[in-house]
Design an enzyme around this catalytic site. Structure first.
Site, short mmCIF file in Angstrom:
data_model
loop_
_atom_site.label_atom_id
_atom_site.label_comp_id
_atom_site.label_asym_id
_atom_site.label_seq_id
_atom_site.Cartn_x
_atom_site.Cartn_y
_atom_site.Cartn_z
N SER A 1 0.85 -1.19 0.00
CA SER A 1 0.00 0.00 0.00
C SER A 1 0.89 1.24 0.00
O SER A 1 2.08 1.16 0.33
CB SER A 1 -0.87 0.00 1.27
OG SER A 1 -1.50 1.24 1.48
N TYR B 1 -1.58 -0.57 10.66
CA TYR B 1 -1.72 -0.92 9.24
C TYR B 1 -0.41 -0.67 8.50
O TYR B 1 0.05 -1.52 7.72
CB TYR B 1 -2.86 -0.11 8.61
CG TYR B 1 -3.09 -0.42 7.15
CD1 TYR B 1 -3.50 -1.69 6.75
CD2 TYR B 1 -2.92 0.56 6.17
CE1 TYR B 1 -3.73 -1.98 5.41
CE2 TYR B 1 -3.15 0.28 4.84
CZ TYR B 1 -3.55 -0.99 4.46
OH TYR B 1 -3.77 -1.26 3.13
#
Length: 254
Positions: A149, A162
C-alpha cells in the site's frame, strides 16, 4: 483464452472481490488457469463461474489463509487440480485504521494475522512449487507479487498498525527477492493508493466519515488499474524483473 500466460497456473488470495477478483480475471484473460482463494464461498463461486463462462479455467478454494494448514491445503489443492503453480499473488488484506491509543487490540491481531501471517504461510507453502515451475516451463521464470500500500511507504497518523504490516510486506518482499534470485522466481511488490474497493468498509463506523472526508472529490483507482499493474509484472520476459510498483490515484497527495 490465449495470451502470454498460456499453460501457467496462478493462485490469487483475496480473490472474491476488489483487486483480487480483478487480478484473477486479468490473468485468466492472459491464458492462466486461476485458483481463487478467499473465505466467501458464494462470491468465489460467482467469480469462478464468470471466468469459466468467458472461456477461462478457474478453481475456487474456500480457505482462511491465516491458518497454516488451510494455507498449505490451498496450495496443494491448486497443484493437484491444475497441475502446477507459476504465479502467486498475495492480495488478501485488511485495513483497520484509527488513532492507536483507542484501537482495540483485536484489530491489531486481525491485521497481523491476514496482512503478515497469512501472506507468510501461503508464500512458504507455494515456494517449492514456484521454484519447480521456473525450472520446467519454457518461460523459465515464476512470480510472487505481494500487495502492499502507499501506507507501506509513508506512515501517517491513524495508520500506525496498518502501516507496520504494509512496511513489513515491503521489507519481506525485498529479502525474499534476493533469496529466490538464483531460482528465477521473481518477487515483486505493488503499492496501491486509494482504490474503490470494500477495504474501507471494514473500518469502525465512527471512522468511516473521516475517510470519506479525506477522499471526497478524489477520483479513486479501480481494481482493474491494479490488476493491470500485476499483469504487466508477471507477463514480462524472464530478463525483466519489476521489483516494485507504486500506483496512486492521479490526484492523490498521500
Amino acid at each position: 483464452m490465449n495470451g502470454k500466460l498460456d499453460g501457467t497456473v496462478a493462485l490469487v488470495t483475496g480473490a472474491s472481490s476488489g483487486i483480487g477478483e480483478a487480478t484473477a480475471r486479468a490473468l485468466a484473460r492472459q491464458g492462466a488457469a486461476v485458483a481463487l482463494v478467499a473465505r466467501r464461498r458464494d462470491r468465489l463461486e460467482a467469480v469462478a463461474e464468470s471466468i469459466r463462462s468467458d472461456g477461462g479455467t478457474a478453481l475456487e478454494i474456500e480457505a482462511d489463509i491465516t491458518d497454516g494448514a488451510a494455507a498449505q491445503d490451498a496450495v496443494e489443492r491448486t497443484v493437484e487440480a491444475l497441475g502446477r503453480l507459476d504465479t502467486l499473488v498475495n492480495n488478501a488484506g485488511l485495513m483497520l485504521i484509527g488513532p492507536f491509543a483507542q484501537a482495540p487490540a483485536d484489530e491489531w491481531d486481525r491485521m497481523l494475522a491476514i496482512n503478515v501471517q497469512g501472506l507468510l504461510r501461503i508464500t512458504q507453502a507455494a515456494q517449492p512449487h514456484l521454484v519447480r515451475a521456473a525450472e520446467d516451463t519454457p518461460r523459465q521464470v515464476a512470480d510472487i507479487v505481494n500487495i502492499s500500500s502507499t501506507a507501506g511507504r509513508v506512515a501517517n497518523a491513524g495508520n500506525a498498525v496498518y502501516s507496520l504490516t504494509k512496511f513489513g510486506v515491503v521489507a519481506f518482499t525485498e529479502a525474499l527477492r534476493k533469496e529466490l534470485l538464483p531460482q528465477r522466481v521473481r518477487v515483486s511488490v505493488v503499492e496501491p493508493g486509494t482504490v474503490d474497493t470494500e477495504l474501507g468498509t471494514h473500518v469502525r463506523a465512527e471512522l468511516q466519515e473521516a475517510i470519506a472526508r479525506q477522499t471526497a472529490g478524489l477520483e479513486k483507482l479501480l481494481p482493474e488499474d491494479i490488476a493491470d499493474a500485476i499483469t504487466y509484472i508477471v507477463t514480462r520476459d524472464r530478463r525483466v524483473a519489476v521489483n516494485e510498483m507504486l500506483v496512486r490515484a492521479g490526484a492523490q497527495t498521500w
